[in-house]
Enzyme design. Structure first.
Site, PDB file in Angstrom:
ATOM      1  N   CYS A 151       0.845  -1.191   0.000  1.00  0.00           N
ATOM      2  CA  CYS A 151       0.000   0.000   0.000  1.00  0.00           C
ATOM      3  C   CYS A 151       0.883   1.244   0.000  1.00  0.00           C
ATOM      4  CB  CYS A 151      -0.904  -0.017   1.226  1.00  0.00           C
ATOM      5  SG  CYS A 151      -1.706   1.548   1.583  1.00  0.00           S
ATOM      6  N   CYS A 160       0.353   3.374   3.079  1.00  0.00           N
ATOM      7  CA  CYS A 160       0.993   2.763   4.253  1.00  0.00           C
ATOM      8  C   CYS A 160       2.506   2.974   4.198  1.00  0.00           C
ATOM      9  CB  CYS A 160       0.696   1.270   4.304  1.00  0.00           C
ATOM     10  SG  CYS A 160      -1.068   0.869   4.344  1.00  0.00           S
ATOM     11  N   ASP A 201      22.646  11.555 -33.773  1.00  0.00           N
ATOM     12  CA  ASP A 201      24.043  11.751 -34.123  1.00  0.00           C
ATOM     13  C   ASP A 201      24.392  10.686 -35.173  1.00  0.00           C
ATOM     14  OD1 ASP A 201      26.831  12.499 -33.894  1.00  0.00           O
ATOM     15  OD2 ASP A 201      27.081  10.652 -32.746  1.00  0.00           O
TER      16      ASP A 201
END
Length: 728
Positions: A16, A19, A397
């Site tokens: 959670c 939590c 590049d």
């Protein structure tokens, strides 16, 4: 222990996000803790301060989380079945009890026995929740554990024993499933951590001994037998073999390595025996740095999460207040009975938990970034994942990005009276002394055709032009056409050959003996094998224009751009010119990515919305400077990354919409009395599980184009199904 000491822990049972934030605050409040940082996505806790590890472990245990010191993390896999699966065991037992209670209650009519079974269900299924609720109340905090406990106790007090037991059981199941799905999302990185061996065979005092990798030091010689995993980063000093580097670069084909070749911890040795000199400690090796960077990236928030956090911060207190008003106002002001409105208020309390909403974004980021890392792409954070999904144009590049970065001999044109091998023998004798890339390419070509010329004498490098030396007593010039002209050698008869080579994008090296032209050699930097295919896939994904920025001349740039399928190019650019081009593209086109080598192109990479570095394996500069790193020199991973990012953003939008929609429907269902407690728990925790499972689908996206998602060719526009053959 000094105040500057750091402690690291892996966390189990942390499912959670809300939590996790509370646990971080609790750890930070412990005596002696200077700083606590909890990375929910990686389930990792870092603590700085003068504090005992046991104190932190005990504090985490009070919140229902198992904290394992980082150095003991692998031992966690050996823990007892009971400890690893206790949530599932409790949930299963609670399910048996509540099902028996329903049978006794509704089929047999034995209400007293049913209440005993319901009480047992609440005790078994709700024990962990109630324990955490008491801890939260003791700290004057209102979290989901408190809300669930109030809902269960309230249901019992108003005589709804069956509802209370059902809520306790369903919440227990949801907690177990949520923990399982979060662990599954984190597994991609945990699997990486377990790839490198715990021990290594090292030669000490002339003997082979087996040591824990933490005791191996720089300079130690490793013995790596056929088929074994390489334990440490290092340089091969003896032996040849093929190395499977998929864990680092995502390459499916093993690469050949011999003396002087670099190898990485966690890669797999092929058929040869190797001696490897250790170059990095275990905590500094490439795979450790990748894991660290990926964990940090998974913990970073995407911009879309800011909306989620703002919404959740307002939503939860509003719903709790509404629940209180529903309980109080109808009975007091409208003379309604208390029990039905208390029941509705309790159901609304259950819905108040914002778990599904809070977790909707981080789980998708964990899954996407972890999956990308397994396939050799390092995305440096949620913000960059979101920016990749919004890319509209890409600049490349040339050297080392679209091309291999190393020139190769493409054509040898000798004079009429000399053979190709004779011309290469003379040129190779002179270039043997030079370290110039063109010289190295000519020497490599001689070896490819089994020519090993005797090095020339009296070698003299001529900066910017070539070199001169003596071969078999004769003066030899090897270099540009300008070098020969400056030495009075007539090259008029070679203009057609030179023009032909230049038109194909070649650099030309001419060879002359005394005043006579012996021939010319064309060299070019080859386009990477996957460049054209990757560019085509990017184009199918709607990224346009695709532009090449190079400091090379226009003629060479035009040839390379055509071979790679690039839309447009800019040639003769200095580093500051590349930056100016990127800024101009950003103003005209919006979100721009720049693909370079991570070192020479650093200013341009920084100027783009997303800087993408090639070949980060072993390169500190690329790992540190770029927003996104292709660990192998594999451009084919770029379309995969764009698809992954777009899919992740789609999943996040789906999750947020689903989580908010379910919550709003549940709130509306309260007033007519349609929302029961068990429906409320399903609406809350079921939504959490659904968004987690939806996010885990991102783990299944593969570089070969496999995907379950419909991806927009241009962000915000109509979608098309990816082509399995192209990944587009």
């Amino acid at each position: 222990m000094s105040s500057a000491a750091f402690l690291e822990f892996r966390l189990e049972g942390l499912s959670c996000a809300d939590c996790a934030a509370k646990l971080e605050r609790n750890i930070a409040a412990l005596p002696g803790v200077e700083q606590a940082k909890l990375n929910f996505a990686a389930a990792k806790l870092t603590v700085r301060g003068d504090v005992q590890a046991s104190l932190i472990i005990d504090e985490a245990r009070r919140d229902g989380v198992r904290a394992i010191p980082a150095h003991q993390d692998r031992e966690a896999d050996q823990i007892a079945f009971w400890k690893k699966h206790h949530r599932a065991i409790f949930s299963g037992l609670a399910g048996i009890l509540v099902a028996t209670g329903w049978l006794v209650h509704y089929a047999l009519g034995m209400e007293s026995w049913a209440k005993l079974l319901y009480t047992a269900t609440i005790a078994v299924g709700g024990y962990a929740v109630g324990k955490k609720a008491l801890v939260s109340l003791g700290r004057h905090r209102l979290d989901m554990n408190v809300l669930m406990s109030i809902a269960v106790i309230g249901a019992v007090l108003i005589g709804e024993w069956s509802e209370g037991a059902t809520v306790a059981f369903l919440f227990s199941v949801s907690e177990a499933l949520e923990s399982y799905t979060m662990d599954k999302a984190r597994n991609s990185i945990r699997n990486l951590m377990n790839l490198a061996p715990d021990t290594a065979i090292v030669i000490r005092n002339g003997q082979e001994i087996q040591l824990p990798v933490k005791d191996v030091i720089i300079g130690d010689m490793l013995v790596v037998r056929p088929g074994e995993k390489i334990a440490m980063d290092g340089i091969i000093t003896n032996g040849h073999s093929s190395i499977n580097q998929a864990t680092i670069t995502g390459e499916s084909v093993p690469v050949d390595r011999g003396p002087g070749g670099e190898v990485y911890a966690g890669t797999i040795n092929g058929e040869g025996s190797l001696m490897v000199r250790v170059t990095k400690l275990v905590q500094d090796n490439t795979i450790s740095r990748i894991i660290h960077l990926v964990e940090e990236a998974q913990g970073q928030r995407a911009p879309s999460q800011a909306f989620v956090d703002r919404f959740a911060a307002v939503y939860t207190p509003v719903v709790i207040t509404l629940a209180a008003l529903i309980v109080v106002i109808p009975p007091l002001l409208l003379n309604q009975p208390w029990a039905p409105w208390i029941y509705r208020g309790l159901a609304l309390l259950v819905v108040a938990c914002p778990c599904a909403l809070v977790i909707s974004t981080p789980v998708a980021i964990v899954s996407a970034i972890g999956n990308a890392a397994r396939h050799g792409v390092l995305i440096k954070g949620g913000i960059h994942l979101e920016e990749v999904s919004r890319l509209r144009a890409l600049a490349f590049d040339k050297t080392g990005t679209l091309t291999k970065g190393l020139p190769e001999v493409t054509q040898v044109i000798p004079a009429d009276h000399i053979s190709e091998s004779e011309l290469l023998t003379i040129a190779g004798a002179v270039e043997h002394h030079s370290e110039h890339p063109l010289a190295r390419a000519i020497v490599a070509k001689t070896r490819d055709i089994n020519i090993y010329p005797t090095p020339a004498e009296n070698f003299q490098a001529l900066t910017g032009l070539g070199a001169r030396a003596t071969v078999n007593g004769q003066n030899i010039l090897v270099g540009s056409p300008r070098l020969l002209e400056q030495n009075g050698i007539n090259i008029a008869g070679w203009q057609e050959a030179l023009a032909s080579l230049f038109s194909l994008g070649n650099t030309v090296v001419m060879v002359a003996r005394e005043k006579e032209v012996l021939g010319c050699i064309g060299l070019a930097d080859r386009v990477r094998p996957m460049a054209a295919d990757s560019v085509a896939k990017l184009s199918k994904l709607g990224i346009s224009p695709l532009i090449m920025l190079t400091g090379d001349n226009r003629q060479t740039a035009e040839v390379i751009a055509a071979q790679a399928g690039i839309d447009d190019f800019r040639a003769n650019l200095l580093p500051q010119d590349k930056v100016a081009e990127i800024k101009k593209m950003r103003q005209e086109l919006g979100f721009i990515g720049m693909v370079g080598d991570g070192i020479n192109d650093a200013p341009a990479l920084a100027a783009a919305n997303v800087g993408i570095a090639m070949g980060g394996a072993g390169s500190d500069a690329a790992l540190e400077t770029a927003d996104l790193v292709l660990m192998g020199d594999d451009l084919s991973k770029l379309p995969f990354t764009v698809r992954m990012a777009r899919s992740a953003m789609q999943v996040i939008k789906q999750n947020i919409t689903f989580a908010i929609g379910i919550k709003l429907l549940a709130v509306l269902a309260v007033f007519p009395g349609w929302l029961t407690l068990w429906l409320a728990i399903l609406a809350d925790m079921g939504a959490t599980i659904m968004v987690t499972l939806n996010s885990i689908r991102l783990v299944g996206i593969k570089p070969d184009g496999g995907s379950d998602f419909t991806i927009d060719p241009v962000p915000g526009c109509g979608g098309n199904k990816p082509d399995p053959a192209t990944g587009g």
